[in-house]
Design a protein around this motif. Sequence first.
Motif, PDB file in Angstrom:
ATOM      1  N   GLU A 256      16.968  82.386 126.167  1.00 47.35           N
ATOM      2  CA  GLU A 256      15.902  82.225 127.156  1.00 47.35           C
ATOM      3  C   GLU A 256      16.381  82.628 128.548  1.00 47.35           C
ATOM      4  N   GLN A 259      16.689  86.444 128.648  1.00 43.69           N
ATOM      5  CA  GLN A 259      15.352  87.040 128.714  1.00 43.69           C
ATOM      6  C   GLN A 259      14.794  86.954 130.136  1.00 43.69           C
ATOM      7  N   LYS A 260      15.007  85.821 130.767  1.00 46.05           N
ATOM      8  CA  LYS A 260      14.504  85.625 132.127  1.00 46.05           C
ATOM      9  C   LYS A 260      15.197  86.548 133.113  1.00 46.05           C
ATOM     10  N   GLN A 261      16.499  86.779 132.913  1.00 47.27           N
ATOM     11  CA  GLN A 261      17.274  87.599 133.838  1.00 47.27           C
ATOM     12  C   GLN A 261      17.007  89.086 133.674  1.00 47.27           C
ATOM     13  N   THR A 262      16.798  89.534 132.436  1.00 47.18           N
ATOM     14  CA  THR A 262      16.735  90.971 132.153  1.00 47.18           C
ATOM     15  C   THR A 262      15.374  91.468 131.692  1.00 47.18           C
ATOM     16  N   GLY A 263      14.508  90.539 131.273  1.00 49.83           N
ATOM     17  CA  GLY A 263      13.219  90.953 130.749  1.00 49.83           C
ATOM     18  C   GLY A 263      13.246  91.348 129.293  1.00 49.83           C
ATOM     19  N   MET A 264      14.398  91.147 128.633  1.00 53.38           N
ATOM     20  CA  MET A 264      14.491  91.449 127.204  1.00 53.38           C
ATOM     21  C   MET A 264      15.441  90.461 126.536  1.00 53.38           C
ATOM     22  N   SER A 265      15.324  90.328 125.231  1.00 51.42           N
ATOM     23  CA  SER A 265      16.193  89.418 124.490  1.00 51.42           C
ATOM     24  C   SER A 265      17.590  90.019 124.364  1.00 51.42           C
ATOM     25  N   ASP A 268      17.553  92.779 121.730  1.00 48.58           N
ATOM     26  CA  ASP A 268      16.937  94.037 122.179  1.00 48.58           C
ATOM     27  C   ASP A 268      17.864  94.773 123.141  1.00 48.58           C
ATOM     28  N   TYR A 269      18.556  94.025 124.011  1.00 46.13           N
ATOM     29  CA  TYR A 269      19.501  94.655 124.937  1.00 46.13           C
ATOM     30  C   TYR A 269      20.604  95.355 124.167  1.00 46.13           C
TER      31      TYR A 269
END
Length: 275
Positions: A256, A259-265, A268-269
Amino acid sequence: MSARTYRAIIIDDEAWIRDGLSKHIGWERLGIELVQIFEDGQDALSFLLENPVHIVLSDIRMPNMTGLELVATVREEAKQRKHLSDMKVIFLSGFGDFKYAQEALRLGAVDYLLKPTDVEEIEEALAKAAALVGNTNDITNNRTSTSMSSTNTNGTSSLEIADLIEEPASYLIKKALGMMAATFTEDIHLSEIADELCVTPNYLSRLFRQETGKSFSDLLSDLRMEKATELLRTSTLKIYQIGDAVGYPNARYFSEWFQKQTGMSPGDYRKQHVL
């Protein structure tokens, strides 16, 4: 075989492991020359100090000198011996205590594999190590110094901690940032650093804001994100292991937060940025 041949050594106190690794790894296919095999960390260190080696595949626990002690010594010696500065390390260990992995990663290990390990997994780690050789800006060589790194999707560049703040920077903030860089993988708190520096947490918090423009928690998050993205790109560690390695032992919270920092899980990264 690649255009360049990389020199590698094996260090393990178990003969059957040494024999298996030397015979079953596709060294030539990977463009790697296995130049020496050691059963003792001390003997390996003597060799490394005098001979260029690009990749070390080492056990953790060995007589006389552990793999962690070996690499810590090499990192220190690299300040005087330039041929050691580009050496990449893969740890292969039968011990599942992840504290070993955390220490290995702090020392700049490319990967940490638990025995028994498939040949394919070891070869994958070796290929990644070879790909990293020659990258002089590799942030893994700076874990024991007071420096951080700044990464982007095109590569890695080094950023000195002092560069985060406008000069003249106070000694306290430089010292605090150095402590954070050395311990960010642990459960560290502003109060602990303030106590080490003999100041109050409120005072140190104000200094962070004044001299870096960021809070302690923001700077800590930046450090952890740098390491998390590096590990997602260059290691075969599971996502929950990476979270643990950067100070977030709760896998769900780590995902979580990422996801908040990068916009992706994290998954996915890794898919988008894996080497």
